[in-house]
Design an enzyme around this catalytic site. Structure first.
Site, PDB file in Angstrom:
ATOM      1  N   HIS A 210      19.444  -2.692  12.934  1.00  0.00           N
ATOM      2  CA  HIS A 210      18.587  -3.028  14.088  1.00  0.00           C
ATOM      3  C   HIS A 210      17.245  -3.590  13.620  1.00  0.00           C
ATOM      4  O   HIS A 210      16.712  -4.533  14.199  1.00  0.00           O
ATOM      5  CB  HIS A 210      18.296  -1.772  14.924  1.00  0.00           C
ATOM      6  CG  HIS A 210      19.485  -1.170  15.589  1.00  0.00           C
ATOM      7  ND1 HIS A 210      20.009   0.053  15.214  1.00  0.00           N
ATOM      8  CD2 HIS A 210      20.245  -1.589  16.620  1.00  0.00           C
ATOM      9  CE1 HIS A 210      21.034   0.343  15.984  1.00  0.00           C
ATOM     10  NE2 HIS A 210      21.210  -0.629  16.845  1.00  0.00           N
TER      11      HIS A 210
ATOM     12  N   LEU B 203      26.750  -1.353   9.103  1.00  0.00           N
ATOM     13  CA  LEU B 203      25.883  -0.310   9.669  1.00  0.00           C
ATOM     14  C   LEU B 203      26.141  -0.195  11.168  1.00  0.00           C
ATOM     15  O   LEU B 203      26.271  -1.197  11.875  1.00  0.00           O
ATOM     16  CB  LEU B 203      24.413  -0.642   9.410  1.00  0.00           C
ATOM     17  CG  LEU B 203      23.969  -0.720   7.948  1.00  0.00           C
ATOM     18  CD1 LEU B 203      22.440  -0.792   7.847  1.00  0.00           C
ATOM     19  CD2 LEU B 203      24.476   0.460   7.126  1.00  0.00           C
TER      20      LEU B 203
END
Ligand code: PAF
Length: 279
Positions: free
Chosen positions: A34, A183
């Site tokens: 992110h 991820l």
């Protein structure tokens, strides 16, 4: 960094910003993947707004909406360090004031019903609806999404084009752990033993890509890859080689391909993909 917890607060903040804005939509529980989206967003606009909203509309009845990790304070600390201008973290009642049953929705036909859409009916309706709402709320010029959710990215691109929304949608390559695992917030559900098995997913995609590029019959290469995953302890939801643009089955004439996989390790559903060109 401002933390805006309602639409009213967001609109007041947005009204006094006249420089460019990039939006990074998330469901929180932020990891380095992110934060790399935030870094990219900073290259495209003066202000970066990160939305954190676990969107009930995109979860099925038996999925992990209630248990999805909610870590707002830790997320805000990471985003402040990374230089985001604002976090938009609204309440469900603010986003869906009339409740979900009567909510107007957006559905991108065709692509929403295949692959993850076949396994998770209504999922992409929920994604397209919340992303369109976030675009209307935040009014960004640019929005950044991870390519790990490849089908989601294509749904959002089509929705944005179909509705003529004035937002440039940018996809960011998947961030991986050193052992290759993409991820994902859901990696946190894996036990230590499952986490040790998980890199086999990406290793198998790489092997399948090489086989297809070397001219092996796609169906044969996919069967071998599926057998490898099953032997490694995965329960496969789908494993497909598709055309990049519309995710329809690839013919021998298609060169720009993507391998897409969804597979369970224990109770955790992992997704991954790999784009490549076949000459
Ligand atoms: O990818 C996600 O985290 C979500 O699907 C998104 C795009 C934030 C919409 O809720």
């Amino acid at each position: 960094m401002r933390v805006l917890k309602s639409l009213e607060e967001l609109r007041a903040w947005r009204a006094q910003v006249d420089a460019s804005v990039a939006l990074v939509p998330t469901m929180g529980n932020l990891h380095e993947g992110h934060l790399k989206l935030v870094d990219l967003a900073q290259q495209h606009a003066r202000h970066v707004v990160v939305s954190i909203f676990v969107n009930p509309m995109q979860f099925g009845a038996n999925e992990d909406f209630d248990s999805y990790p909610r870590t707002l304070d830790a997320d805000c600390a990471l985003l402040a360090e990374r230089g985001a201008s604002a976090v938009f973290a609204p309440q469900v009642s603010d986003v869906y004031p009339r409740g979900l049953a009567e909510q107007t929705y957006i559905e991108v036909p065709g692509i929403s019903d295949i692959l993850c859409g076949a396994s998770r009916p209504g999922h992409f309706r929920g994604v397209a609806t919340i992303v369109a709402k976030l675009f209307n709320m935040v009014q960004p010029q640019v929005a950044i999404f991870g390519q790990k959710d490849y089908q989601q990215l294509q749904v959002i691109r089509l929705m944005t084009r179909d509705l003529s929304l004035p937002v440039e949608v940018i996809g960011m390559p998947t961030e991986r752990a050193e052992d290759g695992l993409a991820l994902s917030s859901r990696n946190g559900y894996l036990s230590a033993a499952e986490r040790a098995q998980a890199p086999e997913l990406y290793a198998t995609l790489e092997q399948l890509k090489s086989a297809v590029q070397q001219g092996e019959v796609t169906a044969t290469a996919v069967s071998a890859a599926a057998a490898r995953l099953t032997a490694a302890g995965f329960r496969i939801d789908y494993l497909e080689v598709r055309r990049q643009a519309d995710l329809q089955p690839a013919t021998e004439h298609d060169a720009d391909l993507v391998i897409l996989v969804a597979a369970f390790l224990g109770r955790t559903r992992l997704i991954d993909n790999l784009t490549f060109t076949r000459s």
